[in-house]
Design an enzyme around this catalytic site. Structure first.
Site, PDB file in Angstrom:
ATOM      1  N   GLY A  82      13.339  35.600  75.314  1.00  0.00           N
ATOM      2  CA  GLY A  82      13.469  35.921  76.788  1.00  0.00           C
ATOM      3  C   GLY A  82      12.906  37.515  76.986  1.00  0.00           C
ATOM      4  O   GLY A  82      12.716  38.439  76.177  1.00  0.00           O
TER       5      GLY A  82
ATOM      6  N   ARG B 234       9.711  30.271  74.311  1.00  0.00           N
ATOM      7  CA  ARG B 234      11.136  30.134  73.054  1.00  0.00           C
ATOM      8  C   ARG B 234      10.044  28.902  71.722  1.00  0.00           C
ATOM      9  O   ARG B 234       9.885  27.846  72.749  1.00  0.00           O
ATOM     10  CB  ARG B 234      11.909  29.613  73.412  1.00  0.00           C
ATOM     11  CG  ARG B 234      12.362  30.342  74.423  1.00  0.00           C
ATOM     12  CD  ARG B 234      14.038  30.287  74.629  1.00  0.00           C
ATOM     13  NE  ARG B 234      14.921  30.859  76.084  1.00  0.00           N
ATOM     14  CZ  ARG B 234      15.387  32.244  75.884  1.00  0.00           C
ATOM     15  NH1 ARG B 234      15.635  33.098  74.588  1.00  0.00           N
ATOM     16  NH2 ARG B 234      15.187  32.815  77.293  1.00  0.00           N
TER      17      ARG B 234
ATOM     18  N   ASP C  93      17.512  38.115  69.581  1.00  0.00           N
ATOM     19  CA  ASP C  93      18.259  37.217  67.873  1.00  0.00           C
ATOM     20  C   ASP C  93      17.634  36.534  67.217  1.00  0.00           C
ATOM     21  O   ASP C  93      17.613  36.309  66.114  1.00  0.00           O
ATOM     22  CB  ASP C  93      19.585  36.589  68.077  1.00  0.00           C
ATOM     23  CG  ASP C  93      20.235  35.969  66.620  1.00  0.00           C
ATOM     24  OD1 ASP C  93      21.181  36.595  66.161  1.00  0.00           O
ATOM     25  OD2 ASP C  93      21.568  34.988  66.945  1.00  0.00           O
TER      26      ASP C  93
ATOM     27  N   THR D 282      15.302  42.322  74.718  1.00  0.00           N
ATOM     28  CA  THR D 282      17.104  41.079  74.946  1.00  0.00           C
ATOM     29  C   THR D 282      17.591  42.155  76.274  1.00  0.00           C
ATOM     30  O   THR D 282      18.119  43.001  75.510  1.00  0.00           O
ATOM     31  CB  THR D 282      17.306  40.988  74.408  1.00  0.00           C
ATOM     32  OG1 THR D 282      18.780  40.522  75.145  1.00  0.00           O
ATOM     33  CG2 THR D 282      18.320  41.133  72.626  1.00  0.00           C
TER      34      THR D 282
ATOM     35  N   ASP E 242      20.386  41.370  76.521  1.00  0.00           N
ATOM     36  CA  ASP E 242      22.023  41.227  76.507  1.00  0.00           C
ATOM     37  C   ASP E 242      22.588  42.070  75.282  1.00  0.00           C
ATOM     38  O   ASP E 242      24.011  42.033  75.294  1.00  0.00           O
ATOM     39  CB  ASP E 242      21.520  39.694  75.567  1.00  0.00           C
ATOM     40  CG  ASP E 242      21.301  38.407  76.337  1.00  0.00           C
ATOM     41  OD1 ASP E 242      21.321  38.399  77.424  1.00  0.00           O
ATOM     42  OD2 ASP E 242      20.588  37.402  75.448  1.00  0.00           O
TER      43      ASP E 242
ATOM     44  N   ASP F  35      22.842  42.497  72.361  1.00  0.00           N
ATOM     45  CA  ASP F  35      23.206  41.690  71.719  1.00  0.00           C
ATOM     46  C   ASP F  35      23.771  41.660  69.736  1.00  0.00           C
ATOM     47  O   ASP F  35      24.113  40.785  69.211  1.00  0.00           O
ATOM     48  CB  ASP F  35      24.004  40.295  71.849  1.00  0.00           C
ATOM     49  CG  ASP F  35      22.509  39.710  71.573  1.00  0.00           C
ATOM     50  OD1 ASP F  35      21.472  40.067  71.968  1.00  0.00           O
ATOM     51  OD2 ASP F  35      22.600  38.146  71.877  1.00  0.00           O
TER      52      ASP F  35
ATOM     53  N   ARG G 263      23.458  35.580  77.171  1.00  0.00           N
ATOM     54  CA  ARG G 263      24.167  34.400  76.277  1.00  0.00           C
ATOM     55  C   ARG G 263      25.790  34.228  76.157  1.00  0.00           C
ATOM     56  O   ARG G 263      26.248  34.965  77.045  1.00  0.00           O
ATOM     57  CB  ARG G 263      23.176  34.544  75.613  1.00  0.00           C
ATOM     58  CG  ARG G 263      23.230  33.381  75.172  1.00  0.00           C
ATOM     59  CD  ARG G 263      21.772  33.385  73.895  1.00  0.00           C
ATOM     60  NE  ARG G 263      20.715  33.652  74.115  1.00  0.00           N
ATOM     61  CZ  ARG G 263      19.716  32.425  74.385  1.00  0.00           C
ATOM     62  NH1 ARG G 263      20.237  31.252  75.064  1.00  0.00           N
ATOM     63  NH2 ARG G 263      18.662  33.070  74.902  1.00  0.00           N
TER      64      ARG G 263
HETATM   65  O1  F6P Z   1      18.309  36.126  75.892  1.00  0.00           O
HETATM   66  C1  F6P Z   1      17.921  36.772  77.529  1.00  0.00           C
HETATM   67  C2  F6P Z   1      18.783  35.592  78.745  1.00  0.00           C
HETATM   68  O2  F6P Z   1      18.541  35.976  80.024  1.00  0.00           O
HETATM   69  C3  F6P Z   1      20.401  35.302  78.584  1.00  0.00           C
HETATM   70  O3  F6P Z   1      21.018  36.167  79.022  1.00  0.00           O
HETATM   71  C4  F6P Z   1      20.559  34.453  79.852  1.00  0.00           C
HETATM   72  O4  F6P Z   1      21.540  33.692  79.131  1.00  0.00           O
HETATM   73  C5  F6P Z   1      19.168  33.491  79.007  1.00  0.00           C
HETATM   74  O5  F6P Z   1      18.160  34.333  78.553  1.00  0.00           O
HETATM   75  C6  F6P Z   1      18.227  31.930  80.359  1.00  0.00           C
HETATM   76  O6  F6P Z   1      17.047  31.972  79.360  1.00  0.00           O
HETATM   77  P1  F6P Z   1      16.429  31.276  79.878  1.00  0.00           P
HETATM   78  O7  F6P Z   1      15.447  31.797  80.736  1.00  0.00           O
HETATM   79  O8  F6P Z   1      15.564  30.464  79.260  1.00  0.00           O
HETATM   80  O9  F6P Z   1      17.131  30.183  81.054  1.00  0.00           O
END
Ligand code: F6P
Length: 326
Positions: free
Chosen positions: A14, A75, A106, A129, A131, A133, A175
């Site tokens: 992300g 990803r 991560d 990120t 997050d 985390d 997340r």
């Molecule tokens: O890891 C960053 C994040 O924005 C999380 O907070 C969220 O759960 C996820 O990515 C969403 O991912 P995507 O943009 O692939 O839906």
């Protein structure tokens, strides 16, 4: 060890505001030390598909203030396979890239650890990120901007909540972690904050609402982390509406707005600091480490540690959030 001459840099997973500032710092720090830098487009996907181009200093001009990532991100399912990683290594060899800087969360660092184990190439990670985390660092790039985005949005929601005497459930990203929820919830003066790290049983939430919102307040905000365990903001809001039929309950899911926008000054400085430190670490023969910041000082955290260990929420802040919302 042979001296590093060419560094590859990529953003993965992300996107997070501040990634561009990190790319700029890596590029310019490397050029400063006489190295060549190659930008790998679309993360590991671009490494497998040979989307690799040389970066000059001018390519990273005028990007420090921009959200997203000029290198694009993805990803990559293919990079999770041995074959995918082998193909990626073939492409790096083709461009004579002998070290990598990976900016991501991560999953991206897990990929980097596997890659450097299988193919003897030094990899250094930069935590990028929203997050926050990742274990071993107080802050990840993008977290500060995301919190400020949430606070700005919730302040606006509070105006309309107050005008209509409404109770809002605002779902934020993160997340399976509650860092965004906790910090933004405190900054917004939320009536309750629901995070995955500590369950708030429904009767307890009802009690918060009865003592605060129902008895004394005419409007309220509950921040719900997307990873909390009661089914998300809509599910909880429906239950609450059934129990407090006299109140007008609304839900806002903030979504990807939290990932965009111009990075805060804090994120730009952190990204610049970490980007420069990543190049220093490679020149210092370090490998398989993530650059972190602890108490405002750069640290090097082995990939194994940051991937396996779990970063806990600040217990003191959790407690304060409950006391201050009465
Ligand atoms: O890891 C960053 C994040 O924005 C999380 O907070 C969220 O759960 C996820 O990515 C969403 O991912 P995507 O943009 O692939 O839906």
């Amino acid at each position: 060890m042979a001296k590093i001459k060419r560094i590859g840099v990529l953003t993965s997973g992300g996107d997070a505001p501040g990634m561009n500032a990190a790319i700029r710092a890596v590029t310019r720090m490397a050029i400063y030390h006489g190295l060549e830098v190659y930008g790998i487009r679309s993360g590991y996907h671009g490494m497998i598909n040979d989307q690799i181009k040389k970066l000059e200093s001018s390519h990273v001009s005028n990007i420090i203030q921009r959200g997203g990532t000029i290198l694009k991100t993805a990803r990559s399912a293919e990079f999770r396979t041995v074959e995918g990683r082998s193909q990626a290594f073939v492409n790096l060899q083709k461009h004579k890239i002998d070290a990598l800087v990976i900016i991501g969360g991560d999953g991206s660092l897990t990929g980097a650890r596997l890659f450097s184990d299988e193919h003897d190439i030094p990899c250094v990670g930069i935590p990028g990120t929203i997050d926050n985390d990742l274990f071993g660092t107080d802050y990840t790039i993008g977290y500060d901007t995301a919190i400020n985005t949430v606070v700005e949005a919730v302040d606006k929601i509070r105006d309309t909540a107050s005008a209509h005497n409404r109770l809002f459930f605002v779902e934020v990203m993160g997340r399976d972690a509650g860092f965004i929820a906790l910090r933004s919830g405190i900054a917004c003066g939320a009536e309750a904050i629901l995070v995955p790290e500590r369950d708030t049983p429904y009767p307890k939430l009802k009690k918060y609402l009865e003592t605060g919102f129902v008895n004394k307040k005419t409007s309220g905000i509950v921040i719900v982390a997307e990873g909390e365990h009661q089914g998300g903001a809509y599910e909880i809001a429906n239950k609450v509406q059934e129990d407090f039929s006299q109140y007008d309950v609304k839900v806002t899911v903030l979504g990807h707005i939290q990932r965009g926008g111009s990075p805060s000054a804090y994120d730009r400085v952190t990204a610049s600091h970490m980007g420069a430190a990543a190049v220093d670490a490679l020149l210092d023969d370090q490998k398989s480490v993530m650059i972190g910041i602890v108490n405002n000082k750069i640290v090097h955290v082995p990939f194994n540690k940051t991937i396996k260990a779990h970063k806990g929420l600040n217990e003191e802040l959790l407690k304060i959030s409950e006391i201050l919302s009465i």
